[in-house]
Design an enzyme around this catalytic site. Structure first.
Site, mmCIF file in Angstrom:
data_model
loop_
_atom_site.group_PDB
_atom_site.id
_atom_site.type_symbol
_atom_site.label_atom_id
_atom_site.label_comp_id
_atom_site.label_asym_id
_atom_site.label_seq_id
_atom_site.Cartn_x
_atom_site.Cartn_y
_atom_site.Cartn_z
ATOM 1 N N ASN A 90 11.234 -70.651 -13.309
ATOM 2 C CA ASN A 90 12.189 -70.553 -12.211
ATOM 3 C C ASN A 90 13.141 -71.742 -12.118
ATOM 4 O O ASN A 90 14.206 -71.624 -11.515
ATOM 5 C CB ASN A 90 11.396 -70.415 -10.902
ATOM 6 C CG ASN A 90 12.249 -70.591 -9.678
ATOM 7 O OD1 ASN A 90 13.061 -69.731 -9.345
ATOM 8 N ND2 ASN A 90 12.093 -71.720 -8.998
ATOM 9 N N TYR A 156 27.750 -71.030 -15.381
ATOM 10 C CA TYR A 156 26.504 -70.596 -14.741
ATOM 11 C C TYR A 156 26.224 -69.138 -15.107
ATOM 12 O O TYR A 156 25.087 -68.769 -15.433
ATOM 13 C CB TYR A 156 26.612 -70.756 -13.230
ATOM 14 C CG TYR A 156 25.360 -70.355 -12.479
ATOM 15 C CD1 TYR A 156 24.202 -71.115 -12.573
ATOM 16 C CD2 TYR A 156 25.340 -69.214 -11.675
ATOM 17 C CE1 TYR A 156 23.045 -70.748 -11.887
ATOM 18 C CE2 TYR A 156 24.192 -68.839 -10.986
ATOM 19 C CZ TYR A 156 23.051 -69.613 -11.099
ATOM 20 O OH TYR A 156 21.914 -69.252 -10.426
ATOM 21 N N LYS A 160 22.865 -67.549 -17.089
ATOM 22 C CA LYS A 160 21.999 -66.505 -16.551
ATOM 23 C C LYS A 160 22.063 -65.234 -17.394
ATOM 24 O O LYS A 160 21.065 -64.505 -17.505
ATOM 25 C CB LYS A 160 22.348 -66.229 -15.085
ATOM 26 C CG LYS A 160 21.973 -67.402 -14.163
ATOM 27 C CD LYS A 160 20.486 -67.751 -14.252
ATOM 28 C CE LYS A 160 20.065 -68.819 -13.278
ATOM 29 N NZ LYS A 160 18.614 -69.112 -13.327
ATOM 30 N N THR A 191 18.325 -70.692 0.327
ATOM 31 C CA THR A 191 17.613 -71.784 -0.327
ATOM 32 C C THR A 191 18.436 -73.069 -0.204
ATOM 33 O O THR A 191 19.641 -73.020 0.091
ATOM 34 C CB THR A 191 17.415 -71.488 -1.820
ATOM 35 O OG1 THR A 191 18.712 -71.429 -2.453
ATOM 36 C CG2 THR A 191 16.675 -70.177 -2.039
#
Length: 249
Positions: A90, A156, A160, A191
């Site tokens: 993660n 990014y 991913k 988060t």
């Protein structure tokens, strides 16, 4: 609820956000855990929380961009608990939100080291151990950014997409060898990472989500626990969007 009784697992980036929520959910489902995190204080706090409700966990400071750190994390699980059944890979970072030609090369290198190489290192050492003992289950954290493209996030998004692709191909490598490999694709989730990335207003992303709200870390955790468990025994190579409908748009 999915059951992980008797299983030994690793959670990277387990000190905050989705990693923390998933570590707690895995422990409540019966797994014994080794928490890997760069920030030791946050990692130790998660261990203490797990122990408070009767779970078993230990912490090891880990930087997933360093292969020796990852190898040591896997070895710690085997040394302490005798095996490794589960991996939740993660740990990650989000990089810069600017057009591609403005991306900083050094920052890009760090992003690739953590988000791509870090997942590779985790899978490599986890799978080596799982093959020795006859199987296991792995979930990687991808993203809706690993399924779609978004302006300003080119690097990014690329990392991913790499996680999504690595998950698919590795799942095929081990489909007949007892190791299942899947990923989750979180949408906007409340988060610290999203809080920082939105300048302190993570709920500003709610308008982007068909359900009209951002997700909670526990909602991702539930999906991860299911994918890791034997309830998902016929699922491999899949990236499961947990995104309030974003990827359906």
């Amino acid at each position: 609820m999915a059951i992980l009784n008797g299983k030994v697992g690793i959670v990277t980036g387990g000190g905050t956000g989705i990693g923390r929520a998933t570590a707690l959910a895995m422990a409540k489902a019966g797994a014994t855990l080794v928490i890997g995190n760069r920030n030791a204080a946050k990692g130790e706090e998660v261990v203490q929380t797990i122990e408070q409700f009767g779970g078993r966990a230990i912490f090891q400071q880990t930087d997933v961009s360093k292969p020796d750190d990852v190898m040591s994390l896997v070895q710690r699980a085997v040394t302490e608990f005798g095996r490794l059944d589960l991996g939740f890979n993660n740990a990650g970072m989000d990089g810069e939100q600017v057009p591609l030609h403005e991306q900083d090369i050094d920052k890009a290198s760090t992003l690739f080291d953590v988000n791509i190489k870090g997942v590779f290192y985790c899978m490599k050492y986890e799978i080596e151990q799982m093959l020795k003992q006859g199987g296991g289950s792995i979930v990687n954290t991808s993203s809706i950014f690993g399924l779609n493209g978004y302006p300003g996030w080119s690097l990014y998004v690329s990392t991913k997409h790499a996680v999504t692709g690595m998950t698919k191909a590795a799942a095929l490598d081990y489909a007949k060898r007892g190791v299942r490999i899947n990923a989750v694709g979180p949408g906007p989730v409340e988060t610290p990472l999203l809080h920082e990335g939105t300048g302190g207003d993570p709920h500003s992303y709610a308008a982007f989500v068909p359900m009209g709200r951002i997700g909670q870390p526990e909602e991702i955790a539930d999906a991860v626990v299911w994918l890791l468990s034997d309830e998902a025994r016929y699922v491999t190579g899949h990236t499961l969007p947990v995104d309030g409908g974003v990827c359906s748009q």
